[in-house]
Motif scaffolding. Structure first.
Motif, PDB file in Angstrom:
ATOM      1  N   VAL A 182       0.840  -1.200   0.000  1.00  0.00           N
ATOM      2  CA  VAL A 182       0.000   0.000   0.000  1.00  0.00           C
ATOM      3  C   VAL A 182       0.878   1.254   0.000  1.00  0.00           C
ATOM      4  N   ILE A 183       1.949   1.227   0.785  1.00  0.00           N
ATOM      5  CA  ILE A 183       2.858   2.377   0.832  1.00  0.00           C
ATOM      6  C   ILE A 183       3.497   2.594  -0.542  1.00  0.00           C
ATOM      7  N   GLY A 184       3.956   1.505  -1.147  1.00  0.00           N
ATOM      8  CA  GLY A 184       4.633   1.620  -2.438  1.00  0.00           C
ATOM      9  C   GLY A 184       3.687   1.999  -3.569  1.00  0.00           C
ATOM     10  N   GLY A 185       2.439   1.699  -3.408  1.00  0.00           N
ATOM     11  CA  GLY A 185       1.472   1.952  -4.483  1.00  0.00           C
ATOM     12  C   GLY A 185       1.047   0.624  -5.064  1.00  0.00           C
ATOM     13  N   LEU A 186      -0.213   0.264  -4.881  1.00  0.00           N
ATOM     14  CA  LEU A 186      -0.726  -1.033  -5.313  1.00  0.00           C
ATOM     15  C   LEU A 186      -0.436  -1.249  -6.801  1.00  0.00           C
ATOM     16  N   GLY A 187       0.231  -2.332  -7.123  1.00  0.00           N
ATOM     17  CA  GLY A 187       0.488  -2.642  -8.523  1.00  0.00           C
ATOM     18  C   GLY A 187       1.775  -2.048  -9.064  1.00  0.00           C
ATOM     19  N   SER A 188       2.409  -1.138  -8.318  1.00  0.00           N
ATOM     20  CA  SER A 188       3.647  -0.556  -8.803  1.00  0.00           C
ATOM     21  C   SER A 188       4.830  -1.448  -8.435  1.00  0.00           C
TER      22      SER A 188
ATOM     23  N   GLY B  60      -0.605   5.647  -2.805  1.00  0.00           N
ATOM     24  CA  GLY B  60       0.728   5.146  -2.480  1.00  0.00           C
ATOM     25  C   GLY B  60       1.796   5.984  -3.153  1.00  0.00           C
ATOM     26  N   LEU B  61       3.065   5.732  -2.785  1.00  0.00           N
ATOM     27  CA  LEU B  61       4.157   6.576  -3.268  1.00  0.00           C
ATOM     28  C   LEU B  61       4.280   6.564  -4.786  1.00  0.00           C
ATOM     29  N   PHE B  62       4.177   5.370  -5.387  1.00  0.00           N
ATOM     30  CA  PHE B  62       4.396   5.267  -6.824  1.00  0.00           C
ATOM     31  C   PHE B  62       3.164   4.760  -7.577  1.00  0.00           C
ATOM     32  N   GLY B  63       2.040   4.725  -6.901  1.00  0.00           N
ATOM     33  CA  GLY B  63       0.839   4.195  -7.536  1.00  0.00           C
ATOM     34  C   GLY B  63       0.158   5.253  -8.392  1.00  0.00           C
ATOM     35  N   ARG B  64      -0.577   4.785  -9.411  1.00  0.00           N
ATOM     36  CA  ARG B  64      -1.370   5.714 -10.221  1.00  0.00           C
ATOM     37  C   ARG B  64      -2.801   5.661  -9.737  1.00  0.00           C
TER      38      ARG B  64
END
Lengths: 415, 291
Positions: free
Chosen positions: B231-237, B282-286
């Motif tokens: 979740v922090i990183g961005g779901l799917g990233s 998240g940080l890198f999620g779209r």
């Protein structure tokens, strides 16, 4: 619908005058509620503490029921003894709900075991409220016989004072002068930390630092604390590990991996079960001295029980398994002697009683705080070359007499 | 300062497991839009696989590291074909429940075989000793875990960024409709990607086996933190989850070393809450596009 309500109302009124609603003679042979005895085992059956008690303690309680029936035969107060069980997942809220359910819905006469001190303290409150019996076995917090003590709660088996004053004092006297303590951060661990610190200081040692670790520990990782041990000033000579069950297995595994022994930091374990040694293999723990409330291969009596137990479960009994057997048996004996399962009568029957059985050696059920005190043992893990058969991992160094093994009744306890 | 570096190295090792697990979750989520709750169970199976190889078959740990992830990846492929596949058209909750149920079944199967007590295996030869890192000594196997995890993450990145297969997978992940319009069969890639993600979970399990108690519940406990990482990183990233994995490892290690227990125990979730407030995807999620 109106009829149902009417029937319910009649029943409710009826309850005021007669003992039960549902018809039939309420108390034929002996004075038993519901014509049966219900023993409820509430413990961890899936998590970190499930190996040390769990389903095997249910097996032990069933053995006690068998033995009770065999002993009294037709003279037994009843042949109708039911054993029920539930998993509290080490969560106090789940434990409260299950305990209430057991007392109210399943008509449990007594709840047994309940490891995890926070859960045990919650169940003790329920027992007090419902005026039904609770024999704690799995939990170690001294609060159960201190500030939280009550008329219906008995503390069987072991407590943190016992562990601290035998293991902590013995090791400090034999050279462990400066300690770094890590403990699981909940009621049991905090209590262990406090009692060990007291015992170590009283014996002339010092506690350099102590750290709480998460409980439950999701990552199973203690490497930060183990690294920290060698960076502390003054440098500790002993790592006091208060984790239990699978958590203990993780700490010891990583203690060996980080080679703290080579760095001059010895391992001291606050609480250990035979199942932990079995998981880690004796090699990982050779020479570790700890307090053992009961050991399966101590004498012929224990051994005979352990053989029967092994045939049923495929494992040797932990002290918690044996204590569950003993607690169930002592409860049934008390019901037999009092000819009733009325909780208040049973409490009177038990208070001050001296007991010698499989688990309780020179045991006394203290009236003042309901602590069930008995002989304990100082044990040491054998080297694997000395292990003659599977599970025979412990050497008993000496017996700690009941009077010394447990602390005096706490002044904080008022029944 | 030396101590700080030591805690940092240790945090990176802890982060390695998060990164590998989060990577697998991200790959699966990206392609299938399935939150694979059974990820922890495959991590656990990987660890038990290593135990079986070493203690029951008397084989080498290194063989387990090569064989177990592939074998469990194949199991993943079967599961995708037999179950997950049938539910992808429905609400994502169905697959969440499916993988959750699968977790409980797998855990109980292992419990039935190994009971609830934990087992252990020693660090493999020749990494049982300490490695000299110049400033200090550190368990060699843990250093290997970090190096190996970085290599695997880099390998996966190369596969996705530089190969034709990766290009197709990325295109299918980001614009499935458009990719289909180019005449590429997207569904062909769904099953192998799921198997690959499961293989990564198993790989981290094998890798973790010599460092901890191997128990039926080890995955269920760990996966909670890994979900926070994803979740922090961005779901799917892919990149986000790997980076967040190492970052959370570091934050946890520093927190435990320097912060009081009450803070360090909830630190990961505090970070998660903070990141979500600041960047909800998240940080890198779209941001998910609303169809």
């Amino acid at each position: 619908m109106r009829r149902t309500i009417g029937a319910l109302a009649a029943c409710t009124v009826g309850v005021l005058f007669v003992a039960g609603c549902g018809g039939g003679p309420s108390k034929p042979a002996g004075q038993l509620s519901n014509n049966k005895i219900v023993l409820a085992v509430l413990n961890d059956q899936s998590g970190v503490y499930s190996a040390l008690s769990g389903k095997n303690s249910v097996a032990a309680v069933n053995m006690a029921v068998e033995d009770f029936k065999a002993k009294y035969g037709a003279n037994a107060i009843t042949q109708n003894v039911e054993v029920i069980t539930a998993d509290h997942q080490n969560k106090p809220d789940v434990a409260s709900t299950k305990a209430t359910e057991m007392y109210d819905r399943n008509n449990a006469d007594i709840i047994l075991d309940v490891p995890t001190s926070s859960a045990a303290l919650a169940v003790a409150d329920i027992a007090k409220q419902k005026k039904k019996l609770y024999f704690n076995i799995g939990a170690a917090s001294t609060d159960l016989t201190g500030v939280k003590c009550n008329k219906y709660t008995f503390h069987y088996a072991y407590d943190t004072w016992e562990l601290a004053h035998s293991t902590g004092t013995t090791l400090t006297n034999s050279g462990a002068k400066s300690w770094y303590i890590i403990y699981p951060n909940y009621a049991f661990g905090q209590d262990m930390n406090k009692n060990f610190t007291e015992a170590i200081k009283a014996a002339g040692g010092a506690v350099v630092a102590s750290d709480g670790t998460p409980f439950p520990n999701q990552t199973g990782d203690y490497s930060t604390q183990l690294l920290k041990a060698s960076t502390l000033t003054p440098s500790p000579d002993t790592l006091g590990v208060m984790q239990a069950g699978a958590d203990l297995v993780n700490v010891v595994k990583q203690y060996n991996e980080f080679k703290l022994k080579d760095k001059g930091i010895k391992l001291a374990v606050g609480l250990m079960f035979i199942t932990d040694i079995h998981s880690l293999t004796p090699d990982a723990l050779t020479g570790t001295t700890f307090t053992e409330p009961w050991y399966w291969n101590f004498d012929a009596t224990n051994r005979a029980f352990a053989d029967r137990f092994f045939a049923k479960t495929g494992a040797r009994p932990t002290f918690a398994n044996a204590a569950n057997y003993s607690a169930a048996l002592q409860y049934l004996e008390a019901v037999q002697a009092a000819n009733t399962d009325d909780a208040d009568t049973i409490v009177k029957q038990l208070e001050g009683k001296s007991v010698n059985d499989l688990f309780l050696r020179n045991g006394t059920i203290r009236a003042a705080d309901h602590n069930v005190v008995h002989d304990a043992y100082l044990a040491q893990v054998k080297a694997s070359s000395d292990v003659k058969e599977p599970w025979d991992y412990e050497k008993i160094l000496n017996t700690i007499p009941a009077a010394q093994a447990f602390g005096p009744p706490s002044s904080a306890c008022t029944m | 300062m030396v101590d700080f570096i030591r805690f940092t190295v240790n945090g990176l090792v802890g982060g390695s497991f998060y990164a590998l697990l989060a990577l697998g979750l991200a790959v699966i989520f990206g392609m299938l839009r399935v939150v694979n709750f059974a990820h922890g169970a495959f991590y656990m199976l990987g660890a038990f696989g290593a135990y079986m190889f070493v203690n029951e078959f008397g084989l080498d740990f290194w063989l387990a590291l090569a064989v177990v992830p592939v074998a469990l990846g194949l199991v993943g492929i079967v599961i995708e074909r037999a179950f997950v596949h049938r539910l992808t058209r429905l609400d994502p909750l169905y697959n969440f429940l499916l993988t959750f149920g699968l977790t409980l079944i797998l855990q109980d199967v292992v419990k039935a075989r190994y009971t609830v007590s934990s087992v252990t295996i020693p660090p493999p030869y020749p990494l049982a000793a300490d490695a000299n890192l110049g400033l200090f000594h550190f368990p060699a196997y843990r250093v290997f875990v970090f190096v190996f995890a970085v290599a695997v993450c880099a390998g996966v990145w190369w596969l996705l960024a530089r190969t034709r297969i990766g290009m197709v997978v990325r295109a299918s992940t980001e614009r499935p409709e458009l990719t289909r319009a180019f005449g590429i069969d997207v569904s062909r890639w769904v099953t192998p990607v799921f198997g690959f993600g499961i293989g990564l979970a198993a790989l981290s399990g094998v890798l973790a086996a010599p460092t901890r108690a191997i128990s039926p519940l080890m995955g269920a406990d760990l996966i909670i933190v890994v979900f926070a990482v994803v979740v922090i990183g961005g779901l799917g990233s892919i990149f986000g989850s790997v980076l967040a994995g190492f970052a959370i490892g570091l934050i946890q290690a520093w927190g435990e070393a320097y912060a009081p227990a009450i803070v360090s125990q909830v630190l990961v979730f505090l970070v998660m809450a903070g990141v979500l407030l600041w960047r909800p995807s998240g940080l890198f999620g779209r941001e998910e596009q609303m169809a």
